[in-house]
Design a protein around this motif. Structure first.
Motif, PDB file in Angstrom:
ATOM      1  N   LEU A   1     -28.493  25.541 -17.857  1.00  5.26           N
ATOM      2  CA  LEU A   1     -29.610  26.330 -17.329  1.00  5.26           C
ATOM      3  C   LEU A   1     -29.481  26.508 -15.820  1.00  5.26           C
ATOM      4  O   LEU A   1     -29.660  27.612 -15.292  1.00  5.26           O
ATOM      5  N   ASN A   2     -29.143  25.446 -15.113  1.00  6.30           N
ATOM      6  CA  ASN A   2     -28.967  25.520 -13.662  1.00  6.30           C
ATOM      7  C   ASN A   2     -27.817  26.456 -13.287  1.00  6.30           C
ATOM      8  O   ASN A   2     -27.940  27.246 -12.348  1.00  6.30           O
ATOM      9  N   ILE A   3     -26.726  26.378 -14.019  1.00  8.06           N
ATOM     10  CA  ILE A   3     -25.587  27.248 -13.748  1.00  8.06           C
ATOM     11  C   ILE A   3     -25.965  28.709 -13.989  1.00  8.06           C
ATOM     12  O   ILE A   3     -25.618  29.599 -13.201  1.00  8.06           O
ATOM     13  N   TYR A   4     -26.704  28.958 -15.057  1.00  4.78           N
ATOM     14  CA  TYR A   4     -27.125  30.326 -15.366  1.00  4.78           C
ATOM     15  C   TYR A   4     -28.020  30.892 -14.262  1.00  4.78           C
ATOM     16  O   TYR A   4     -27.824  32.015 -13.806  1.00  4.78           O
ATOM     17  N   TYR A   5     -28.990  30.107 -13.797  1.00  2.77           N
ATOM     18  CA  TYR A   5     -29.875  30.604 -12.746  1.00  2.77           C
ATOM     19  C   TYR A   5     -29.151  30.713 -11.406  1.00  2.77           C
ATOM     20  O   TYR A   5     -29.483  31.568 -10.584  1.00  2.77           O
ATOM     21  N   LEU A   6     -28.165  29.874 -11.173  1.00  3.05           N
ATOM     22  CA  LEU A   6     -27.336  30.040  -9.980  1.00  3.05           C
ATOM     23  C   LEU A   6     -26.584  31.367 -10.054  1.00  3.05           C
ATOM     24  O   LEU A   6     -26.530  32.126  -9.078  1.00  3.05           O
ATOM     25  N   TYR A   7     -26.026  31.668 -11.211  1.00  2.67           N
ATOM     26  CA  TYR A   7     -25.331  32.937 -11.413  1.00  2.67           C
ATOM     27  C   TYR A   7     -26.279  34.119 -11.183  1.00  2.67           C
ATOM     28  O   TYR A   7     -25.930  35.069 -10.489  1.00  2.67           O
ATOM     29  N   LEU A   8     -27.465  34.053 -11.757  1.00  2.00           N
ATOM     30  CA  LEU A   8     -28.430  35.134 -11.562  1.00  2.00           C
ATOM     31  C   LEU A   8     -28.787  35.300 -10.089  1.00  2.00           C
ATOM     32  O   LEU A   8     -28.925  36.418  -9.594  1.00  2.00           O
ATOM     33  N   GLY A   9     -28.949  34.190  -9.408  1.00  2.00           N
ATOM     34  CA  GLY A   9     -29.260  34.251  -7.988  1.00  2.00           C
ATOM     35  C   GLY A   9     -28.133  34.868  -7.185  1.00  2.00           C
ATOM     36  O   GLY A   9     -28.366  35.637  -6.248  1.00  2.00           O
ATOM     37  N   LEU A  10     -26.905  34.525  -7.551  1.00  2.00           N
ATOM     38  CA  LEU A  10     -25.755  35.103  -6.852  1.00  2.00           C
ATOM     39  C   LEU A  10     -25.692  36.609  -7.058  1.00  2.00           C
ATOM     40  O   LEU A  10     -25.389  37.356  -6.124  1.00  2.00           O
ATOM     41  N   ILE A  11     -25.983  37.033  -8.254  1.00  2.00           N
ATOM     42  CA  ILE A  11     -25.935  38.462  -8.565  1.00  2.00           C
ATOM     43  C   ILE A  11     -27.063  39.211  -7.860  1.00  2.00           C
ATOM     44  O   ILE A  11     -26.854  40.274  -7.278  1.00  2.00           O
ATOM     45  N   ASN A  12     -28.267  38.661  -7.897  1.00  2.00           N
ATOM     46  CA  ASN A  12     -29.447  39.393  -7.418  1.00  2.00           C
ATOM     47  C   ASN A  12     -29.802  39.176  -5.954  1.00  2.00           C
ATOM     48  O   ASN A  12     -30.317  40.082  -5.308  1.00  2.00           O
ATOM     49  N   PHE A  13     -29.603  37.975  -5.432  1.00  2.00           N
ATOM     50  CA  PHE A  13     -30.153  37.659  -4.115  1.00  2.00           C
ATOM     51  C   PHE A  13     -29.128  37.233  -3.075  1.00  2.00           C
ATOM     52  O   PHE A  13     -29.465  37.061  -1.927  1.00  2.00           O
ATOM     53  N   GLY A  14     -27.929  36.964  -3.462  1.00  2.00           N
ATOM     54  CA  GLY A  14     -26.940  36.483  -2.510  1.00  2.00           C
ATOM     55  C   GLY A  14     -26.743  34.983  -2.618  1.00  2.00           C
ATOM     56  O   GLY A  14     -27.537  34.261  -3.217  1.00  2.00           O
ATOM     57  N   PHE A  15     -25.703  34.491  -2.029  1.00  2.00           N
ATOM     58  CA  PHE A  15     -25.285  33.106  -2.203  1.00  2.00           C
ATOM     59  C   PHE A  15     -26.251  32.084  -1.623  1.00  2.00           C
ATOM     60  O   PHE A  15     -26.639  31.129  -2.293  1.00  2.00           O
ATOM     61  N   LEU A  16     -26.660  32.208  -0.391  1.00  2.00           N
ATOM     62  CA  LEU A  16     -27.518  31.200   0.246  1.00  2.00           C
ATOM     63  C   LEU A  16     -28.882  31.109  -0.411  1.00  2.00           C
ATOM     64  O   LEU A  16     -29.423  30.020  -0.615  1.00  2.00           O
ATOM     65  N   THR A  17     -29.457  32.231  -0.749  1.00  2.20           N
ATOM     66  CA  THR A  17     -30.767  32.228  -1.407  1.00  2.20           C
ATOM     67  C   THR A  17     -30.669  31.558  -2.765  1.00  2.20           C
ATOM     68  O   THR A  17     -31.553  30.816  -3.167  1.00  2.20           O
ATOM     69  N   ALA A  18     -29.580  31.800  -3.496  1.00  2.00           N
ATOM     70  CA  ALA A  18     -29.374  31.185  -4.810  1.00  2.00           C
ATOM     71  C   ALA A  18     -29.281  29.669  -4.690  1.00  2.00           C
ATOM     72  O   ALA A  18     -29.868  28.935  -5.484  1.00  2.00           O
ATOM     73  N   LEU A  19     -28.542  29.192  -3.706  1.00  2.00           N
ATOM     74  CA  LEU A  19     -28.417  27.743  -3.523  1.00  2.00           C
ATOM     75  C   LEU A  19     -29.755  27.111  -3.175  1.00  2.00           C
ATOM     76  O   LEU A  19     -30.078  26.019  -3.652  1.00  2.00           O
ATOM     77  N   LYS A  20     -30.543  27.771  -2.376  1.00  3.62           N
ATOM     78  CA  LYS A  20     -31.855  27.233  -2.008  1.00  3.62           C
ATOM     79  C   LYS A  20     -32.757  27.132  -3.237  1.00  3.62           C
ATOM     80  O   LYS A  20     -33.522  26.196  -3.364  1.00  3.62           O
ATOM     81  N   GLN A  21     -32.680  28.087  -4.140  1.00  5.08           N
ATOM     82  CA  GLN A  21     -33.526  28.071  -5.341  1.00  5.08           C
ATOM     83  C   GLN A  21     -33.109  26.966  -6.299  1.00  5.08           C
ATOM     84  O   GLN A  21     -33.954  26.317  -6.902  1.00  5.08           O
ATOM     85  N   VAL A  22     -31.818  26.740  -6.462  1.00  2.00           N
ATOM     86  CA  VAL A  22     -31.346  25.749  -7.417  1.00  2.00           C
ATOM     87  C   VAL A  22     -31.539  24.347  -6.874  1.00  2.00           C
ATOM     88  O   VAL A  22     -31.919  23.429  -7.594  1.00  2.00           O
ATOM     89  N   LEU A  23     -31.315  24.157  -5.598  1.00  2.20           N
ATOM     90  CA  LEU A  23     -31.422  22.823  -5.011  1.00  2.20           C
ATOM     91  C   LEU A  23     -32.842  22.637  -4.555  1.00  2.20           C
ATOM     92  O   LEU A  23     -33.510  21.755  -4.641  1.00  2.20           O
TER      93      LEU A  23
END
Length: 65
Positions: free
Chosen positions: A43-65
């Motif tokens: 689940l975490n990997i999937y939402y990281l992927y979605l974040g990378l696609i939609n919002f960019g790398f740094l924003t995705a990392l902030k959401q997952v962590l």
């Protein structure tokens, strides 16, 4: 997106907690905990992927962590 991630996490944890409460065997309980961790990891990997696609790398990392 973060709200759906949190809700999904809670659903997985609640589902496995229910299954754990019905088991008395230590080996089955251990296996269920392992499966729960695996599902949360996926689940975490999937939402990281979605974040990378939609919002960019740094924003995705902030959401997952």
């Amino acid at each position: 997106m973060t709200a759906f991630w949190a809700m999904s996490k809670c659903c997985v944890q609640s589902s496995y907690a229910e299954q754990l409460s019905q088991q008395s065997s230590a080996s089955i309980r251990w296996r269920l905990r392992l499966y729960e961790r695996w599902e949360l990891f996926k689940l975490n990997i999937y939402y990281l992927y979605l974040g990378l696609i939609n919002f960019g790398f740094l924003t995705a990392l902030k959401q997952v962590l």
